[in-house]
Structure formats: C-alpha cells, structure tokens
Write a protein that holds these residues in place. Structure first.
Motif, PDB file in Angstrom:
ATOM      1  N   PRO A   4       0.814  -1.210   0.000  1.00 22.83           N
ATOM      2  CA  PRO A   4       0.000   0.000   0.000  1.00 22.83           C
ATOM      3  C   PRO A   4       0.854   1.270   0.000  1.00 22.83           C
ATOM      4  O   PRO A   4       1.886   1.330   0.673  1.00 22.83           O
ATOM      5  CB  PRO A   4      -0.799  -0.093   1.312  1.00 22.83           C
ATOM      6  N   TYR A  27       2.362  10.664  -0.803  1.00 23.51           N
ATOM      7  CA  TYR A  27       3.210   9.701  -1.514  1.00 23.51           C
ATOM      8  C   TYR A  27       4.577  10.310  -1.792  1.00 23.51           C
ATOM      9  O   TYR A  27       4.677  11.440  -2.261  1.00 23.51           O
ATOM     10  CB  TYR A  27       2.516   9.327  -2.833  1.00 23.51           C
ATOM     11  N   VAL A  91       2.230   1.159   5.482  1.00 20.91           N
ATOM     12  CA  VAL A  91       2.135   1.905   4.219  1.00 20.91           C
ATOM     13  C   VAL A  91       3.553   2.294   3.809  1.00 20.91           C
ATOM     14  O   VAL A  91       4.329   2.757   4.643  1.00 20.91           O
ATOM     15  CB  VAL A  91       1.261   3.179   4.394  1.00 20.91           C
ATOM     16  N   ILE A 129      -5.411   5.083   0.609  1.00 19.25           N
ATOM     17  CA  ILE A 129      -4.273   4.313   0.084  1.00 19.25           C
ATOM     18  C   ILE A 129      -4.667   3.518  -1.155  1.00 19.25           C
ATOM     19  O   ILE A 129      -5.845   3.292  -1.411  1.00 19.25           O
ATOM     20  CB  ILE A 129      -3.653   3.371   1.153  1.00 19.25           C
TER      21      ILE A 129
END
Length: 199
Positions: A4, A27, A91, A129
C-alpha cells in the motif's frame, strides 16, 4: 512486490493546550519527493515554529530507507514518534510532516511525544491508500513499423515508455507491471523485437 502507498495528499489538524499540530501525509517514492513535500509545507506555513517529519521509502515490511527530523523540538520528541506511527501502519513510500504552532503552554517531553504521535496517527487513519504495482524495466529494439504496435501493447498492459531513441532502429526503454512481464518474450519473438532486460 506490491504494497500500500498513499493515493493522495491528506491533511489533518489537531490542537492541544493552544498548540496547533497540522499533519500532512503524501506519496513520496524517493527522498527528493519527500523533501519537496517538506519545502511545500514550509512555504505554506512559513511562520510555524517547527516542521517535524519522517518518511518511510519502499516496502513497509522491509523499508529501503527511513529518516526523521525533530526540527528544533527536544531530541526524540517529534521525528521519532512520527516515524514510529509510520512503521506500524504498513504503508510504504510515505512522507509525513507535522507543522507546529506553539500556543504558549509548554507540553513537556512526554506531552510532545503524545501530541506528535496523535497528529501522525490521525492523518494516517484518514489517508487514502492504493496498491503500488511492481514494475519491471526492459529495453526493446525494433523496426520503426513496430513502434505503434509496441505503444498499443503497452497501453493494454498498463505499461509505459520511459525513454526512446531513434537510430537505424527504435530503441525503447519500457516499464511494465511484473504480472505482465512474463508474456513479453512471446510478444517480442512473435513481432521480431530484440528484447533486452534492463539491469
């Protein structure tokens, strides 16, 4: 290997004893992208006293790289708690910045750790996500007549052209999902492409 990653930038705000903690998570596939987010946060909140941060790059199960900064807060009270939250969220490729406006009431070391953890926790819980698709790179040399077909095939498999060069042939560096990479040698031999696996 897919894992993810953040789908979009997420921002939350948390207040404790008149101190405002604004958390951003986004991100960041590399350090450069992470630092870009940090400078964006600094330019949006130039008058904030602290811009503390942490990032986790690569697969969260075995991160390729991780870093953090207390940005002037007492050592270990900001960057470490932020990173700690990231390490427990599963993540990858994520940068988290917590911007603090001091409200005039000291929180103490324990209070700071809790405040930065809560701010980081809050933004990660609201973060959207998506799955990162593992990609494989190849170089293909083909005749000019094949370029259109190659581009069409890439569209079908969600691949992309990374670089292209023209000489007596077309030399294309492509990136394709690993799940599709297995079928590439067959397509290449059928079409007469010279396939090289990128190092």
């Amino acid at each position: 290997m897919s894992y993810p990653i953040p789908a979009a930038i997420c921002k939350t705000e948390y207040e404790i004893k008149k101190s405002r903690f604004i958390a951003w998570a986004a991100y960041a596939p590399d350090r450069e992208a992470a630092m870009q987010l940090l400078s964006q946060a600094k330019s949006e909140y130039p008058d904030a006293r602290h811009h503390c941060w942490a990032y986790l790059l690569g697969n969260p199960a075995s991160a390729a790289s991780a870093a953090m900064s207390d940005d002037g807060e007492p050592s270990g009270t900001a960057g470490k708690p932020i990173l700690n939250v990231l390490q427990h969220k599963g993540v990858g490729d994520v940068m988290l910045v917590v911007i603090r406006y001091f409200g005039g009431i000291k929180l103490g070391a324990g209070g700071l750790v809790r405040a930065y953890s809560s701010a980081a926790q809050q933004v990660m819980e609201q973060l959207e996500i998506q799955q990162r698709v593992a990609m494989a790179e190849f170089t293909i040399c083909c005749d000019f007549s094949q370029e259109q077909f190659l581009r069409h095939w890439l569209d079908q498999v969600q691949g992309q052209v990374i670089d292209i060069g023209y000489s007596h042939q077309v030399q294309v560096v492509i990136s394709v999902p690993e799940s599709e990479a297995g079928g590439l040698p067959d397509v290449a031999s059928e079409r007469g492409w010279n396939l090289l696996i990128a190092e």
